[in-house]
Design a protein around this motif. Structure first.
Motif, PDB file in Angstrom:
ATOM      1  N   THR A 110     112.491  22.422  90.886  1.00 29.61           N
ATOM      2  CA  THR A 110     111.404  21.876  90.508  1.00 29.61           C
ATOM      3  C   THR A 110     111.352  20.397  90.482  1.00 29.61           C
ATOM      4  OG1 THR A 110     110.261  23.908  89.534  1.00 29.61           O
ATOM      5  CG2 THR A 110     109.098  21.641  89.114  1.00 29.61           C
ATOM      6  N   THR A 111     112.521  20.108  89.736  1.00 27.99           N
ATOM      7  CA  THR A 111     112.623  18.485  89.287  1.00 27.99           C
ATOM      8  C   THR A 111     113.203  17.923  90.621  1.00 27.99           C
ATOM      9  OG1 THR A 111     113.518  19.193  87.067  1.00 27.99           O
ATOM     10  CG2 THR A 111     114.296  16.950  87.990  1.00 27.99           C
ATOM     11  N   TYR A 112     114.022  18.380  91.291  1.00 25.19           N
ATOM     12  CA  TYR A 112     114.449  17.726  92.629  1.00 25.19           C
ATOM     13  C   TYR A 112     113.409  17.771  93.571  1.00 25.19           C
ATOM     14  CZ  TYR A 112     119.224  17.042  91.166  1.00 25.19           C
ATOM     15  OH  TYR A 112     120.329  16.570  90.540  1.00 25.19           O
ATOM     16  N   MET A 113     112.554  18.725  93.658  1.00 20.55           N
ATOM     17  CA  MET A 113     111.317  19.033  94.852  1.00 20.55           C
ATOM     18  C   MET A 113     110.567  17.357  94.368  1.00 20.55           C
ATOM     19  SD  MET A 113     110.621  22.653  95.500  1.00 20.55           S
ATOM     20  CE  MET A 113     109.265  22.303  96.346  1.00 20.55           C
ATOM     21  N   ALA A 114     110.040  17.498  93.047  1.00 23.22           N
ATOM     22  CA  ALA A 114     109.184  16.382  92.464  1.00 23.22           C
ATOM     23  C   ALA A 114     109.827  15.170  92.827  1.00 23.22           C
ATOM     24  CB  ALA A 114     108.975  16.717  91.068  1.00 23.22           C
ATOM     25  N   SER A 115     110.767  14.765  92.913  1.00 27.66           N
ATOM     26  CA  SER A 115     111.447  13.570  93.207  1.00 27.66           C
ATOM     27  C   SER A 115     111.439  13.127  94.488  1.00 27.66           C
ATOM     28  CB  SER A 115     112.742  13.363  92.528  1.00 27.66           C
ATOM     29  OG  SER A 115     113.745  14.064  93.179  1.00 27.66           O
ATOM     30  N   VAL A 116     111.241  14.035  95.445  1.00 26.03           N
ATOM     31  CA  VAL A 116     111.348  13.898  97.027  1.00 26.03           C
ATOM     32  C   VAL A 116     110.677  12.490  97.326  1.00 26.03           C
ATOM     33  CG1 VAL A 116     111.014  14.565  99.258  1.00 26.03           C
ATOM     34  CG2 VAL A 116     112.051  16.159  97.578  1.00 26.03           C
ATOM     35  N   LEU A 117     109.361  12.469  96.980  1.00 31.82           N
ATOM     36  CA  LEU A 117     108.536  11.296  97.422  1.00 31.82           C
ATOM     37  C   LEU A 117     109.189  10.093  96.774  1.00 31.82           C
ATOM     38  CD1 LEU A 117     106.156   9.946  99.122  1.00 31.82           C
ATOM     39  CD2 LEU A 117     104.656  10.466  96.631  1.00 31.82           C
ATOM     40  N   MET A 151     110.657   6.980  99.199  1.00 34.22           N
ATOM     41  CA  MET A 151     110.378   5.468  98.799  1.00 34.22           C
ATOM     42  C   MET A 151     111.584   4.438  98.995  1.00 34.22           C
ATOM     43  SD  MET A 151     106.878   6.051  96.764  1.00 34.22           S
ATOM     44  CE  MET A 151     106.610   4.068  96.502  1.00 34.22           C
ATOM     45  N   HIS A 152     112.544   4.967  97.912  1.00 29.40           N
ATOM     46  CA  HIS A 152     113.780   4.288  97.779  1.00 29.40           C
ATOM     47  C   HIS A 152     114.693   3.986  99.000  1.00 29.40           C
ATOM     48  CE1 HIS A 152     117.589   3.497  95.118  1.00 29.40           C
ATOM     49  NE2 HIS A 152     117.403   2.792  95.886  1.00 29.40           N
ATOM     50  N   ALA A 153     114.612   5.210  99.763  1.00 31.87           N
ATOM     51  CA  ALA A 153     115.450   5.177 101.063  1.00 31.87           C
ATOM     52  C   ALA A 153     114.739   4.294 102.046  1.00 31.87           C
ATOM     53  CB  ALA A 153     115.693   6.681 101.598  1.00 31.87           C
ATOM     54  N   ILE A 154     113.536   4.271 102.122  1.00 34.54           N
ATOM     55  CA  ILE A 154     112.820   3.452 103.100  1.00 34.54           C
ATOM     56  C   ILE A 154     113.031   1.992 102.732  1.00 34.54           C
ATOM     57  CG2 ILE A 154     110.575   2.860 103.897  1.00 34.54           C
ATOM     58  CD1 ILE A 154     111.655   5.315 105.391  1.00 34.54           C
ATOM     59  N   SER A 155     112.701   1.802 101.318  1.00 34.48           N
ATOM     60  CA  SER A 155     113.024   0.376 100.977  1.00 34.48           C
ATOM     61  C   SER A 155     114.123  -0.245 101.391  1.00 34.48           C
ATOM     62  CB  SER A 155     112.614   0.381  99.554  1.00 34.48           C
ATOM     63  OG  SER A 155     113.575   0.781  98.720  1.00 34.48           O
ATOM     64  N   ASN A 156     115.460   0.600 101.176  1.00 32.70           N
ATOM     65  CA  ASN A 156     116.702   0.251 101.494  1.00 32.70           C
ATOM     66  C   ASN A 156     116.660  -0.119 103.079  1.00 32.70           C
ATOM     67  OD1 ASN A 156     117.777   0.682  98.828  1.00 32.70           O
ATOM     68  ND2 ASN A 156     118.638   2.609  99.320  1.00 32.70           N
ATOM     69  N   VAL A 157     116.272   0.708 103.838  1.00 33.41           N
ATOM     70  CA  VAL A 157     116.141   0.515 105.327  1.00 33.41           C
ATOM     71  C   VAL A 157     115.572  -0.819 105.745  1.00 33.41           C
ATOM     72  CG1 VAL A 157     115.313   1.391 107.442  1.00 33.41           C
ATOM     73  CG2 VAL A 157     116.417   2.949 105.947  1.00 33.41           C
ATOM     74  N   VAL A 158     114.360  -1.137 105.125  1.00 35.82           N
ATOM     75  CA  VAL A 158     113.638  -2.290 105.366  1.00 35.82           C
ATOM     76  C   VAL A 158     114.275  -3.582 104.848  1.00 35.82           C
ATOM     77  CG1 VAL A 158     111.453  -3.554 104.826  1.00 35.82           C
ATOM     78  CG2 VAL A 158     111.440  -1.210 105.334  1.00 35.82           C
ATOM     79  N   PHE A 159     115.235  -3.629 103.512  1.00 31.76           N
ATOM     80  CA  PHE A 159     115.824  -4.798 103.312  1.00 31.76           C
ATOM     81  C   PHE A 159     117.049  -4.984 104.238  1.00 31.76           C
ATOM     82  CE2 PHE A 159     113.472  -3.955  99.261  1.00 31.76           C
ATOM     83  CZ  PHE A 159     112.830  -5.235  99.321  1.00 31.76           C
ATOM     84  N   LEU A 160     117.579  -3.803 104.465  1.00 30.85           N
ATOM     85  CA  LEU A 160     118.720  -4.253 105.300  1.00 30.85           C
ATOM     86  C   LEU A 160     118.517  -4.723 106.870  1.00 30.85           C
ATOM     87  CD1 LEU A 160     120.583  -0.742 104.356  1.00 30.85           C
ATOM     88  CD2 LEU A 160     121.599  -3.062 104.150  1.00 30.85           C
TER      89      LEU A 160
END
Length: 229
Positions: free
Chosen positions: A185-192, A196-205
């Motif tokens: 449950t904890t890991y599923m709750a953090s997916v969004l 968002m962190h993953a996408i922000s890394n991609v954008v900045f890169l």
């Protein structure tokens, strides 16, 4: 070099055990635990001192990069998981190496939380951001990091890995009982948030990595900074 890497891996392993045990048994001592983590993370630098005396300007550079990584997180605080801190740590490690990346990552977490709030999550953030820097530095000469697509995949993956490491904070620090259902449950709750962190890394890169690498490489060549890393 092999000896140094062995010591680094040993230090990271000990720090991981320290964080896990400390978060579980000493939940109210997170600030002390954070500083213990910083001090132990300095061991690889002490090993380097035996081979080469670090110049004052190199120490200043590390402090400046850590400050930039920390301060850059503050304006983005209202947007969950979106910040350029991970990107700055990656660029630092890409140019100056694993040790410098690890230190900048660990210090950025500690310093930024002086403004955003310390808690049991602080030492885990230090470890997670430190590992972003360390892994980037270790892989910087591989085919993966030489291509933009490789950097993007690496940054995207770390968006999720960072969140998965931080989930351990919640499980160890705020839950009395452990079960696999709670873990799931904890890991599923953090997916969004991880996404968002993953996408922000991609954008900045995509937008800034080329310029940052050129600037940092210019400083490295001109002043001979951290040339052994």
């Amino acid at each position: 070099m092999a000896r140094t890497r062995l010591i680094i891996f040993a230090v990271l392993f000990i720090d991981l055990l320290l964080l896990g045990l400390g978060s579980f048994y000493f939940q109210d001592q997170y600030l002390i635990l954070s500083f213990v983590f910083v001090i132990s993370a300095l061991v690889p630098f002490l090993v380097r001192f035996e081979a080469r005396k670090m110049e004052g300007r190199e120490v200043v550079l590390i402090a400046i990069l850590a400050a930039i990584a920390a301060v850059s997180r503050i304006p983005f605080a209202p947007i969950p998981s979106v910040q350029p801190t991970s990107f700055i740590i990656m660029m630092t490690a890409y140019v100056f190496g694993a040790e410098t990346g690890f230190m900048v990552g660990a210090l950025a977490a500690l310093v930024s939380n002086m403004f955003l709030g310390q808690g049991p999550w602080t030492p885990w953030q230090m470890l997670a951001w430190g590992m972003i820097g360390f892994s980037t530095g270790m892989l910087k000469d591989t085919w993966l990091m030489k291509k933009m697509i490789g950097k993007i995949l690496f940054g995207f993956l770390w968006g999720f890995l960072f969140g998965w490491m931080m989930n351990v904070t919640f499980i160890f620090s705020f839950l009395d009982d452990f079960s696999w259902s709670i873990l799931l449950t904890t890991y599923m709750a953090s997916v969004l948030f991880d996404f968002m962190h993953a996408i922000s890394n991609v954008v900045f890169l995509l937008l800034f990595s080329t310029a940052w690498i050129k600037i940092l490489e210019r400083f490295k060549r001109k002043y001979g900074l951290l040339s052994m890393r």
